[in-house]
Design a protein around this motif. Sequence first.
Motif, mmCIF file in Angstrom:
data_model
loop_
_atom_site.group_PDB
_atom_site.id
_atom_site.type_symbol
_atom_site.label_atom_id
_atom_site.label_comp_id
_atom_site.label_asym_id
_atom_site.label_seq_id
_atom_site.Cartn_x
_atom_site.Cartn_y
_atom_site.Cartn_z
ATOM 1 N N ARG A 177 1.057 -1.336 0.090
ATOM 2 C CA ARG A 177 0.247 -0.018 0.011
ATOM 3 C C ARG A 177 0.865 1.285 0.203
ATOM 4 O O ARG A 177 0.693 2.045 -0.626
ATOM 5 N N ILE A 178 2.167 1.256 0.868
ATOM 6 C CA ILE A 178 2.772 2.391 0.898
ATOM 7 C C ILE A 178 3.655 2.622 -0.363
ATOM 8 O O ILE A 178 3.911 3.634 -0.938
ATOM 9 N N ALA A 179 4.108 1.410 -1.010
ATOM 10 C CA ALA A 179 5.205 1.510 -2.006
ATOM 11 C C ALA A 179 4.261 1.645 -3.322
ATOM 12 O O ALA A 179 4.699 2.472 -4.290
ATOM 13 N N TYR A 180 3.075 1.058 -3.412
ATOM 14 C CA TYR A 180 2.147 1.484 -4.742
ATOM 15 C C TYR A 180 0.844 1.920 -4.249
ATOM 16 O O TYR A 180 -0.076 1.092 -4.228
ATOM 17 N N PRO A 181 0.565 3.000 -4.103
ATOM 18 C CA PRO A 181 -0.561 3.583 -3.556
ATOM 19 C C PRO A 181 -1.752 3.370 -4.392
ATOM 20 O O PRO A 181 -2.922 3.414 -3.956
ATOM 21 N N SER A 228 -2.159 0.878 -6.086
ATOM 22 C CA SER A 228 -2.566 -0.641 -6.188
ATOM 23 C C SER A 228 -4.051 -0.818 -5.628
ATOM 24 O O SER A 228 -4.623 0.015 -4.918
ATOM 25 N N GLY A 229 -4.574 -1.868 -5.703
ATOM 26 C CA GLY A 229 -5.898 -2.270 -5.199
ATOM 27 C C GLY A 229 -5.996 -2.398 -3.812
ATOM 28 O O GLY A 229 -7.081 -2.614 -3.105
ATOM 29 N N ILE A 230 -4.848 -2.619 -3.239
ATOM 30 C CA ILE A 230 -4.834 -2.860 -1.590
ATOM 31 C C ILE A 230 -5.154 -1.582 -0.820
ATOM 32 O O ILE A 230 -4.227 -0.654 -0.767
ATOM 33 N N GLY A 231 -6.195 -1.396 -0.450
ATOM 34 C CA GLY A 231 -6.596 -0.279 0.118
ATOM 35 C C GLY A 231 -6.644 -0.409 1.863
ATOM 36 O O GLY A 231 -6.259 -1.506 2.317
ATOM 37 N N LEU A 232 -7.102 0.644 2.454
ATOM 38 C CA LEU A 232 -7.109 0.766 3.944
ATOM 39 C C LEU A 232 -8.242 -0.399 4.347
ATOM 40 O O LEU A 232 -7.970 -1.115 5.544
ATOM 41 N N ILE A 233 -9.331 -0.684 3.918
ATOM 42 C CA ILE A 233 -10.401 -1.669 4.202
ATOM 43 C C ILE A 233 -9.670 -2.855 4.264
ATOM 44 O O ILE A 233 -10.060 -3.752 4.929
ATOM 45 N N THR A 234 -8.808 -3.368 3.030
ATOM 46 C CA THR A 234 -8.272 -4.525 2.922
ATOM 47 C C THR A 234 -7.353 -4.847 3.972
ATOM 48 O O THR A 234 -7.383 -5.855 4.824
ATOM 49 N N ILE A 235 -6.429 -3.606 4.338
ATOM 50 C CA ILE A 235 -5.357 -3.780 5.394
ATOM 51 C C ILE A 235 -6.058 -4.040 6.890
ATOM 52 O O ILE A 235 -5.774 -4.905 7.703
ATOM 53 N N ALA A 236 -7.265 -3.246 7.033
ATOM 54 C CA ALA A 236 -7.935 -3.418 8.166
ATOM 55 C C ALA A 236 -8.478 -4.751 8.527
ATOM 56 O O ALA A 236 -8.745 -5.419 9.425
ATOM 57 N N GLY A 237 -8.931 -5.183 7.371
ATOM 58 C CA GLY A 237 -9.983 -6.640 7.203
ATOM 59 C C GLY A 237 -8.861 -7.773 7.479
ATOM 60 O O GLY A 237 -9.152 -8.767 8.164
ATOM 61 N N VAL A 238 -7.566 -7.731 7.075
ATOM 62 C CA VAL A 238 -6.749 -8.767 7.141
ATOM 63 C C VAL A 238 -6.030 -8.721 8.322
ATOM 64 O O VAL A 238 -5.816 -9.592 8.982
ATOM 65 N N ALA A 239 -5.859 -7.245 8.738
ATOM 66 C CA ALA A 239 -5.235 -7.445 10.195
ATOM 67 C C ALA A 239 -6.445 -7.894 11.336
ATOM 68 O O ALA A 239 -5.998 -8.587 12.314
ATOM 69 N N SER A 240 -7.724 -7.577 10.964
ATOM 70 C CA SER A 240 -8.733 -8.228 11.867
ATOM 71 C C SER A 240 -8.503 -9.675 12.054
ATOM 72 O O SER A 240 -8.789 -10.451 13.064
ATOM 73 N N VAL A 241 -8.468 -10.260 10.766
ATOM 74 C CA VAL A 241 -8.431 -11.820 10.537
ATOM 75 C C VAL A 241 -7.072 -12.248 11.434
ATOM 76 O O VAL A 241 -7.248 -13.125 12.079
ATOM 77 N N ALA A 242 -6.027 -11.419 11.441
ATOM 78 C CA ALA A 242 -4.870 -11.871 11.824
ATOM 79 C C ALA A 242 -5.116 -11.888 13.277
ATOM 80 O O ALA A 242 -4.619 -12.871 14.263
ATOM 81 N N LEU A 243 -5.436 -10.940 13.962
ATOM 82 C CA LEU A 243 -6.004 -10.676 15.310
ATOM 83 C C LEU A 243 -6.739 -11.849 16.032
ATOM 84 O O LEU A 243 -6.699 -12.427 16.869
ATOM 85 N N ALA A 244 -7.944 -12.032 15.114
ATOM 86 C CA ALA A 244 -8.788 -13.127 15.474
ATOM 87 C C ALA A 244 -8.329 -14.470 15.514
ATOM 88 O O ALA A 244 -8.385 -15.319 16.556
ATOM 89 N N ALA A 245 -7.262 -14.633 14.815
ATOM 90 C CA ALA A 245 -6.796 -15.975 14.723
ATOM 91 C C ALA A 245 -5.739 -16.292 15.894
ATOM 92 O O ALA A 245 -5.709 -17.149 16.347
ATOM 93 N N GLU A 246 -4.958 -15.222 16.190
ATOM 94 C CA GLU A 246 -4.154 -15.202 17.579
ATOM 95 C C GLU A 246 -5.087 -15.440 18.779
ATOM 96 O O GLU A 246 -4.682 -16.244 19.620
ATOM 97 N N LEU A 247 -6.039 -14.810 18.709
ATOM 98 C CA LEU A 247 -6.923 -14.997 20.223
ATOM 99 C C LEU A 247 -7.725 -16.473 19.867
ATOM 100 O O LEU A 247 -7.673 -17.070 20.807
ATOM 101 N N VAL A 248 -7.937 -16.923 19.029
ATOM 102 C CA VAL A 248 -8.623 -18.043 18.808
ATOM 103 C C VAL A 248 -7.423 -19.331 18.993
ATOM 104 O O VAL A 248 -7.805 -20.244 19.857
#
Length: 145
Positions: free
Chosen positions: A17-21, A23-43
């Motif tokens: 996202r930083i290197a290629y603003p 690109s299709g990877i937006g803040l919603i995608t980053i927030a979504g995948v970070a949420s999936v990663a956090l949920a995976a850690e808690l589970v």
Amino acid sequence: LGLPGTWLMVAIAIVDRIAYPASGIGLITIAGVASVALAAELVELALIARFARSYGGSRRAGWGAVIGGFAGVIMGVPVPIVGSIIGGFIGSFIGALIAEFELTGDHRAATRAATGALFGRAAAAAMKVAAGIVIVVWVLAAAAT
């Protein structure tokens, strides 16, 4: 954190996202995948502790499994690529074993709790792989748009 692969994927999405603003990877995608990663850690933490308790271990054995698994991941085993994963399995087993044995003094109960912690770590690893696949698919789909 148990297996850092999900967080590395999130970091790669942020770098993209930083290197290629444009690109299709937006803040919603980053927030979504970070949420999936956090949920995976808690589970992951919940699974390890729950399995240790379901095999007759105490709450202390569950925490011993979590702390031991974390220590095992950090220390690792001198095996390329999968050493930290093996260390996590061993650490969860030993952590639950020590915690339960200190509490009860019964080696059979401690071994049962440690076995449960080991199975919990295996279930958690499978779940983290599934979460990693979700993250990869999400990021690649976003990058393709």
